[in-house]
Design a protein around this motif. Structure first.
Motif, short mmCIF file in Angstrom:
data_model
loop_
_atom_site.label_atom_id
_atom_site.label_comp_id
_atom_site.label_asym_id
_atom_site.label_seq_id
_atom_site.Cartn_x
_atom_site.Cartn_y
_atom_site.Cartn_z
N VAL A 266 0.86 -1.18 0.00
CA VAL A 266 0.00 0.00 0.00
C VAL A 266 0.89 1.23 0.00
O VAL A 266 1.84 1.32 0.77
CB VAL A 266 -0.93 0.00 1.23
N CYS A 267 0.58 2.14 -0.91
CA CYS A 267 1.32 3.39 -1.01
C CYS A 267 0.33 4.54 -0.86
O CYS A 267 -0.55 4.70 -1.70
CB CYS A 267 2.03 3.47 -2.36
N VAL A 268 0.45 5.29 0.22
CA VAL A 268 -0.43 6.44 0.42
C VAL A 268 0.25 7.66 -0.19
O VAL A 268 1.40 7.95 0.13
CB VAL A 268 -0.68 6.69 1.92
N ASN A 269 -0.45 8.34 -1.08
CA ASN A 269 0.06 9.60 -1.63
C ASN A 269 -0.85 10.72 -1.14
O ASN A 269 -1.98 10.83 -1.59
CB ASN A 269 0.09 9.54 -3.16
N VAL A 270 -0.35 11.50 -0.20
CA VAL A 270 -1.11 12.67 0.27
C VAL A 270 -0.81 13.79 -0.72
O VAL A 270 0.27 14.39 -0.69
CB VAL A 270 -0.69 13.08 1.70
N GLN A 271 -1.77 14.06 -1.59
CA GLN A 271 -1.52 15.04 -2.65
C GLN A 271 -1.35 16.45 -2.08
O GLN A 271 -2.03 16.85 -1.13
CB GLN A 271 -2.70 15.08 -3.62
N ARG A 272 -0.44 17.18 -2.71
CA ARG A 272 -0.26 18.59 -2.42
C ARG A 272 -0.12 19.30 -3.76
O ARG A 272 -0.15 18.66 -4.81
CB ARG A 272 0.99 18.78 -1.58
N GLY A 273 0.01 20.62 -3.74
CA GLY A 273 0.13 21.34 -4.99
C GLY A 273 1.42 20.95 -5.71
O GLY A 273 2.47 20.84 -5.10
N VAL B 223 -2.61 2.28 -4.56
CA VAL B 223 -2.32 3.66 -4.18
C VAL B 223 -3.55 4.23 -3.47
O VAL B 223 -4.67 4.14 -3.99
CB VAL B 223 -1.98 4.52 -5.41
N VAL B 224 -3.34 4.78 -2.29
CA VAL B 224 -4.39 5.54 -1.61
C VAL B 224 -4.09 7.01 -1.89
O VAL B 224 -3.09 7.55 -1.43
CB VAL B 224 -4.40 5.28 -0.09
N LEU B 225 -4.98 7.61 -2.67
CA LEU B 225 -4.74 8.99 -3.11
C LEU B 225 -5.55 9.92 -2.21
O LEU B 225 -6.70 10.24 -2.51
CB LEU B 225 -5.18 9.11 -4.57
N THR B 226 -4.94 10.29 -1.10
CA THR B 226 -5.64 11.21 -0.22
C THR B 226 -5.15 12.62 -0.56
O THR B 226 -4.49 12.83 -1.56
CB THR B 226 -5.45 10.78 1.25
N ASP B 227 -5.49 13.60 0.23
CA ASP B 227 -5.04 14.95 -0.09
C ASP B 227 -4.79 15.73 1.18
O ASP B 227 -5.20 15.34 2.26
CB ASP B 227 -6.03 15.67 -1.02
N ARG B 228 -4.10 16.81 1.02
CA ARG B 228 -3.63 17.63 2.15
C ARG B 228 -4.81 18.04 3.04
O ARG B 228 -4.69 18.00 4.26
CB ARG B 228 -2.84 18.79 1.57
N GLU B 229 -5.93 18.36 2.44
CA GLU B 229 -7.07 18.83 3.24
C GLU B 229 -7.58 17.72 4.16
O GLU B 229 -7.82 17.93 5.33
CB GLU B 229 -8.17 19.33 2.30
N LEU B 230 -7.74 16.52 3.62
CA LEU B 230 -8.21 15.41 4.46
C LEU B 230 -7.12 14.97 5.43
O LEU B 230 -7.41 14.61 6.57
CB LEU B 230 -8.57 14.20 3.58
#
Lengths: 293, 598
Positions: free
Chosen positions: B302-309, B367-374
């Motif tokens: 599992v690869c978590v990618n916390v998206q940012r700008g 891939v877990v594509l989360t984001d900065r806000e969450l």
């Protein structure tokens, strides 16, 4: 089950294996006369002496001619990515500490694309044995210069010759603080197999630079047939392997003198990474559902 | 659902984030739902500090649009926060009168707030004997009185936080708090800002952010190995696990770079252990070589990618959803890897558990594509019932299968049992080279075709997983939205608001982004004349992905903004209302700037 603390430093044999139990029926895809055949045979012998059965061994390699070696053993093998064998092996060892974990690859794998991983493996000191088959050339991709090619060295893939000074693998390993550093040659099969066995038994990260010549693209003066006449055994030279400063002095002769044997072996090795990890883990462990507490 | 949106801004010494923490904890104990967004660290953002709290008696779907109440202790950097703390004509602005500004001279970029009230924050703090440290207590005292919050709860949260910080004397904080409460009672806000009373909570609610819920989900799923490299905004996952995972018998490696981190994870997985890494865009770019290897050797990870700008270093502390293409396509070769996206802070747990299950069941990187806000937004969360989740372990060979073991055996489902080192008879070679059923490297075109088919077809059942989609609204609506990740919380609220106004509309939120579940989308599209994909990336990446894979409605538009530009529920409501209108040219092009047209 062997405890995490003992790691690769296996005591009594847990199997009655002979060297041939570690080889399989596959015909290696190496050129006839390649040094890697000797490394393979020395490894089989060392593994038979150590006495762990093949299924308790994980053998990780990168990409390149020498990285094919796990394929030619009966152990669990992982022929992975160019340069990434060390971090993969560390993940295996951390997750499953009782395995005997071996790592192998060429000089470009170790010191070019994977060069950034090497010092970190050394400073973590996991109980791994790292065999670098250094042939001073990138054989699988048609013979370009490698990070250990001598300055000015020409090859089929680099006809203009290297502009760069070579890396000194033994000196690097010593400078990074490795606790076991040795050099061997396939021409001295007996010496090499003893060296590999000693490295496997060492409790911590053990590095052997193996001068394993490339018959197709390599220097004719470095080939298996002649290297035995050039080698100088550190032991007969009177070197004390507990003397790190002397080891670094001798390592400077890389390229001029072909020293074989143990450059440095820490007589009082520190706790290995595996034992530090085990001391941090809680027993009995929490249950997964405790993550919701 | 609307509730209240409160923003607090100040200098770095003003205890702003601490005030936010105290508030959300007090709200949680009182039975409210709330979210708390803060900026993650002054060292990477400059001196400005803010927090944004949205509180409601219902679960909070997003952190809201314009502020109801703005508390400003320092105006110096306030204009830079207009994205996070936007003041509108309905906002009440409360500010420290030490600024000396008059209500009409506030630097609000031409916006006239509903009211502007100067209060003696610094003076009360000085009087309490702690000029700077007590400003946080003053703000909390004022808000407790004005919002009629239970003062005992807020004070408890404040004191317990100071105790945790090793502060020996809570007296100054208590005095500042009490004086502020007294001041607020004597000076009620000109405009009533109050909360409906909340029902007492059932069970113990938790205050946590998405990163913590990802980390907890990993432990819950039986993850025993984590490796990562520090990166904003994903570091908290590693920080949590490097503290906790040992207690579960696992281990954690802070690697020398993200490649090594992912490589160690695949090593641990090869050794038979559930393993995870977490990173953000720049690290994800590096990890793609290992993700490709994981696809080739069919090992779960599992690869978590916390998206940012992005691209490149981009905007580390801001929200964006522009890594979808990277997550789906960034690997060479003919390969597919599942990509999941949580839709809320709470869902970060569910989706991460699902990621482990899919990884283990299908022997694939996920891939877990989360984001900065969450990831960095705290929320009040309902208790999680463990029995609601199933935990899947990888298929291991039976004793009989180990007698003639072929690691990559072609099976109907494309899934072949995995052995691991230590298992007698399971010895095999895992090779990034194309290999046959036994793992032996090969250059055969026939075997390559067979193995590629195996690796791709085994993922097909995922495309039927309706439980990986959320649906909201009117089944037979002619207009609809698709949205994902954190932005889906905004879309959900907008759809509810529009339906409350009598508009028939529906919304589909994929938690499974890839492989694209064609039939699930096409069923959703069947009633639609017009559909808009709402997301936070300039290109509208999900919109383009859906055009690539599905039969879309004739009018299929993208509404998207680059990261760091807040999409508000009100904007989406206006969009939905515009979508109801008869056909106009603006819906003919996929990419006209709809938000500006509306």
């Amino acid at each position: 089950m062997i405890s995490a603390d003992s790691g690769n430093r296996v005591g009594p044999k847990s199997c009655r294996c002979s060297a041939k139990d570690f080889g399989n029926e596959l015909k290696p895809k190496w050129c006839p006369g390649c040094g890697d055949f000797g490394v393979m045979n020395a490894l089989y012998r060392a593994l038979a002496s150590v006495g762990r059965p093949p299924h308790e061994i994980a053998f990780v390699s990168g990409i390149g001619c020498s990285s094919r070696i796990p394929e030619y053993t009966t152990a669990y093998g992982f022929n992975s990515l160019h340069g990434r064998a060390l971090p993969i092996a560390q993940g295996i060892k951390m997750a499953h500490p009782e395995l005997l974990v071996l790592v192998a690859g060429g000089d470009a794998d170790a010191f070019s694309i994977g060069g950034g991983h090497f010092p970190h493996a050394v400073r973590r000191n996991p109980d791994l044995t790292y065999l670098v088959m250094d042939n001073q050339v990138m054989g699988q991709s048609d013979g370009q210069v490698s990070p250990t090619s001598a300055k000015g060295a020409k090859s089929r893939g680099s006809t203009q010759g290297s502009l760069e000074a070579p890396i000194n693998p033994v000196l690097y390993a010593l400078a990074y603080g490795a606790h076991f550093v040795a050099q061997g040659i396939p021409a001295d099969l007996d010496g090499l197999s003893k060296l590999i066995e000693e490295a496997i038994r060492f409790p911590g990260f053990a590095f052997i630079n193996i001068q394993s010549p490339c018959i197709t693209f390599g220097d004719p003066d470095m080939q298996v047939l002649v290297q035995k006449t050039r080698m100088k055994k550190l032991k007969t030279e009177g070197h004390d392997p507990a003397d790190r400063a002397a080891a670094m002095e001798l390592a400077q002769a890389s390229g001029d003198v072909l020293y074989t044997g143990v450059f440095y072996k820490n007589p009082n090795p520190p706790p290995s990474y595996g034992s530090l990890i085990a001391s941090r883990q809680r027993t009995p462990a929490l249950e997964p559902s405790d993550a919701l507490a | 659902m609307r509730g209240l949106v409160i923003g607090i801004a100040g200098a770095s010494s003003d205890g702003i984030t601490a005030a936010g923490e105290s508030l959300i904890n007090a709200f949680a104990q009182e039975g409210y739902f709330a979210t708390l967004s803060t900026n993650p660290g002054t060292q990477i953002r400059g001196g400005d500090v803010f927090c944004r709290v949205r509180v409601s008696t219902d679960p909070v779907l997003n952190s809201g649009g314009l502020l109801d109440l703005a508390v400003v202790l320092d105006w110096e950097n306030f204009s830079q926060l207009s994205g996070e703390l936007s003041v509108g004509p309905e906002t009440v602005v409360v500010y420290d009168r030490r600024s000396g500004l008059t209500a009409s001279a506030l630097p609000l970029g031409g916006v006239r707030p509903a009211a502007a009230v100067a209060v003696p924050v610094a003076e009360i703090a000085i009087h309490a004997g702690a000029p700077t440290q007590a400003r946080e207590s003053v703000v909390l005292g004022l808000l407790s009185a004005w919002l009629r919050l239970p003062q005992k709860r807020v004070l408890e949260a404040l004191v317990s936080r100071h105790k945790a910080g090793g502060d020996p004397s809570p007296k100054t904080y208590q005095k500042a708090f009490a004086d502020a409460v007294a001041y607020a009672k004597e000076h009620p806000l000109g405009r009533a800002i109050a909360l409906d009373p909340a029902a007492p909570p059932e069970g113990k609610r938790r205050v946590a952010d998405g990163n913590e819920m990802c980390a907890r989900a990993a432990l819950f799923s039986g993850c025993k190995f984590f490796s990562g490299y520090p990166i904003t905004p994903a570091s908290e996952i590693m920080q949590y696990l490097q503290r906790e995972i040992w207690k579960y018998g696992g281990s954690c490696l802070q690697a020398e770079d993200e490649i090594a981190a992912a490589a160690a994870v695949i090593g641990a997985s090869y050794a038979g252990t559930k393993a995870m890494t977490a990173t953000s865009g720049p690290g994800f770019s590096l990890q793609t070589e290992v993700l490709g290897l994981a696809s080739a050797v069919e090992l779960p990870m599992v690869c978590v990618n916390v998206q940012r700008g992005g691209p490149s270093t981009g905007m580390p502390t801001t929200q964006e959803q522009a890594d979808l293409f990277a997550a789906t396509f960034s690997s060479h070769g003919d390969t597919v890897r599942p990509v999941l996206a949580p839709t809320s802070v709470a869902d970060s747990f569910d989706v991460t558990v699902e990621a482990f299950n899919i990884a283990e069941q299908y022997q694939t990187p996920v891939v877990v594509l989360t984001d900065r806000e969450l990831a960095q937004c705290k929320a009040v969360l309902e208790p999680i019932e463990p029995s609601q989740f199933r935990v899947v372990d990888r298929l291991e060979p039976t004793k009989a299968e180990l007698k003639r073991y072929a690691r990559f055996q072609i099976t109907d489902a494309g899934i072949s049992p995995i052995s691991h080192p230590g298992m007698r008879g399971g010895n095999y070679l895992a090779a990034g080279l194309e290999h046959d059923e036994k793992g032996a490297p090969t250059a055969s075109g026939e075997i390559h075709a067979q193995m590629t088919r195996k690796r791709l077809n085994k993922l097909n059942p995922l495309k039927l997983r309706k439980d990986l989609f959320l649906f909201e609204g009117d089944l037979d609506a002619h207009i609809g939205l698709v949205s994902w990740g954190n932005v889906s919380g905004i879309a959900r609220e907008a759809v509810r608001m529009a339906r409350a106004k009598g508009v028939k509309v529906k919304l589909l939120v994929p938690r499974l982004l890839y492989p694209v579940a064609e039939t699930i989308y096409e069923d959703f599209f069947a009633t639609l004349r017009r559909c808009v994909v709402v997301e936070q990336s300039h290109q509208g990446q999900l919109h383009r992905l859906l055009r690539m894979w599905t039969q879309t409605p004739r009018e299929f538009m993208s509404v998207s903004k680059s990261g760091a530009n807040r999409i508000t529920p009100e904007e989406i409501v206006r969009l939905i209302q515009a979508m109801e209108q008869p056909a106009t040219d603006r819906f003919r092009s996929h990419y006209c700037d709809l938000l500006n047209v509306i």
